[in-house]
Scaffold this active site. Structure first.
Site, short mmCIF file in Angstrom:
data_model
loop_
_atom_site.label_atom_id
_atom_site.label_comp_id
_atom_site.label_asym_id
_atom_site.label_seq_id
_atom_site.Cartn_x
_atom_site.Cartn_y
_atom_site.Cartn_z
N ASP A 94 0.88 -1.16 0.00
CA ASP A 94 0.00 0.00 0.00
C ASP A 94 0.93 1.23 0.00
OD1 ASP A 94 -2.33 1.63 0.47
OD2 ASP A 94 -1.67 1.78 2.56
N LEU A 95 0.41 2.38 -0.34
CA LEU A 95 1.27 3.57 -0.40
C LEU A 95 1.12 4.47 0.83
CD1 LEU A 95 3.12 5.57 -2.06
CD2 LEU A 95 1.00 6.57 -2.86
N ASP A 96 -0.08 5.08 0.97
CA ASP A 96 -0.28 6.05 2.04
C ASP A 96 -0.18 5.37 3.40
OD1 ASP A 96 -0.95 8.28 0.27
OD2 ASP A 96 -2.82 7.21 -0.13
N TRP A 111 -9.33 16.04 4.03
CA TRP A 111 -10.73 15.60 4.27
C TRP A 111 -11.35 16.41 5.39
CZ3 TRP A 111 -13.13 13.77 0.53
CH2 TRP A 111 -12.66 12.73 -0.27
N GLU A 171 0.21 -3.31 4.68
CA GLU A 171 -0.94 -2.39 4.80
C GLU A 171 -1.00 -1.69 6.15
OE1 GLU A 171 -3.53 -0.90 3.83
OE2 GLU A 171 -3.83 -1.60 1.79
N ASP A 172 -1.51 -0.46 6.15
CA ASP A 172 -1.72 0.24 7.43
C ASP A 172 -3.21 0.41 7.74
OD1 ASP A 172 -2.19 2.14 5.37
OD2 ASP A 172 -1.97 3.75 6.84
N SER A 215 -2.48 0.71 -4.30
CA SER A 215 -3.06 1.84 -3.57
C SER A 215 -4.31 2.32 -4.28
CB SER A 215 -2.05 2.99 -3.51
OG SER A 215 -2.67 4.17 -3.06
N ALA A 216 -5.30 2.75 -3.50
CA ALA A 216 -6.51 3.32 -4.10
C ALA A 216 -6.25 4.73 -4.62
CB ALA A 216 -7.63 3.37 -3.06
N SER A 217 -5.10 5.28 -4.27
CA SER A 217 -4.85 6.69 -4.62
C SER A 217 -4.45 6.88 -6.08
CB SER A 217 -3.75 7.27 -3.74
OG SER A 217 -3.43 8.58 -4.18
N LYS A 253 -10.81 -1.68 -1.89
CA LYS A 253 -10.59 -2.37 -0.63
C LYS A 253 -11.84 -2.18 0.25
CE LYS A 253 -5.72 -1.05 -0.97
NZ LYS A 253 -4.60 -0.25 -0.43
N SER A 300 -14.78 7.72 -0.01
CA SER A 300 -14.47 8.42 1.24
C SER A 300 -15.45 9.57 1.44
CB SER A 300 -13.04 8.98 1.19
OG SER A 300 -12.09 7.94 1.14
N LEU A 355 -11.68 5.66 6.76
CA LEU A 355 -11.43 6.20 5.41
C LEU A 355 -10.14 5.65 4.82
CD1 LEU A 355 -12.24 10.02 5.86
CD2 LEU A 355 -13.81 8.18 5.21
N LYS A 356 -9.28 5.10 5.67
CA LYS A 356 -7.97 4.66 5.18
C LYS A 356 -8.11 3.54 4.15
CE LYS A 356 -5.02 6.17 8.94
NZ LYS A 356 -4.20 5.75 10.08
N GLY A 357 -7.47 3.73 3.02
CA GLY A 357 -7.51 2.73 1.95
C GLY A 357 -8.73 2.84 1.05
N ILE A 358 -9.61 3.78 1.35
CA ILE A 358 -10.87 3.91 0.62
C ILE A 358 -10.75 5.00 -0.45
CG2 ILE A 358 -13.36 4.36 0.93
CD1 ILE A 358 -12.26 1.76 2.34
N THR A 400 1.93 10.04 4.01
CA THR A 400 0.94 10.90 3.34
C THR A 400 -0.47 10.71 3.88
OG1 THR A 400 1.05 9.19 1.66
CG2 THR A 400 2.10 11.29 1.13
#
Ligand code: GL1
Ligand code: MG
Length: 215
Positions: free
Chosen positions: A7-9, A23, A169-170, A114-116, A145, A50, A42-45, A15
């Site tokens: 995952d990225l963020d 948000w 993942e975080d 990542s969803a980003s 996710k 989100s 919201l994380k990963g969404i 980030t």
């Protein structure tokens, strides 16, 4: 284990805090109070989802047209991208660069799930894009996710089966997605926040490529 999925963020880059700031600003403007506990959901969404979650949380989902919500999502992104302006190679989280360089030496492919939509831009800013064999394009996904689709696609980019890879993942939604396709899950955070992870660490400086490929 023959590959790593990141995952990225909150995993590669610090980030996640900027997404939260952006948000929160948007939510404040429309009279919805969100806090860090709500932000965990919201994380990963994805961006769109989100925003839908925030509007539902504030009981305001029915008040805005599609056009208005699209403009709100765009505004959040502009604020977020402005916050990224200062991002530099020092903003890679602890252990990230060393881990990726080690994986490269062992010829173990790495991919980003990542969803980003900003993932390629951020990897460039951190100077770590060259370490990745591929980045899943969130535009290609039918489900976000916690659906495992993004992790299955990440494994496919490395020509691996999900159970031959390790996912980092975080977010709980991410851990659920990783486990949903039988991948080994390493959570970054605390075990109370990351239920079902096979292992929980604080950051990537706690693990080595050598130990993980032996799993
Ligand atoms: C989207 C959301 C963010 C965050 C990321 C995934 O990023 O907006 O809040 O959940 O997905 O880490 P973006 O807007 O950059 O596509
Ligand atoms: Mg994350």
């Amino acid at each position: 284990m023959k590959g790593f999925v990141f995952d990225l963020d909150g995993v590669l880059a610090d980030t996640a805090k900027y997404h939260y700031i952006a948000w929160k600003r948007l939510a404040d403007e429309i009279g919805i109070q969100i806090d860090e506990a709500f932000n965990e959901q919201l994380k990963g969404i994805s961006r769109q989802e989100s925003l839908e979650r925030i509007l539902e949380y504030g009981n305001k989902a029915a008040f805005f047209s599609k056009q208005e919500t699209a403009a709100m999502a765009e505004k959040k992104n502009q604020q977020y991208v402005e916050l990224l302006d200062e991002l530099s190679p020092e903003d890679a989280l602890p252990g990230v660069r060393e881990f990726l360089a080690s994986a490269q030496q062992y010829n173990i492919p790495c991919t980003v799930a990542s969803a980003s939509k900003s993932a390629p831009f951020i990897l460039d800013k951190l100077g770590i894009r060259e370490y990745f064999a591929g980045i899943v394009d969130p535009a290609d996904l039918t489900k976000g996710k916690p659906d495992p689709e993004i992790f299955i696609k990440a494994a496919q980019l490395m020509k691996l089966k999900p159970n031959e890879a390790i996912g980092f993942e975080d977010a709980q939604a991410g851990i659920d997605g990783i486990k949903g396709c039988g991948m080994y899950a390493i959570g970054l955070g605390t075990s109370e926040q990351l239920i079902g992870a096979d292992r929980v660490i604080r950051d990537l400086s706690e693990v080595t490529v050598e130990e993980l490929i032996c799993l």
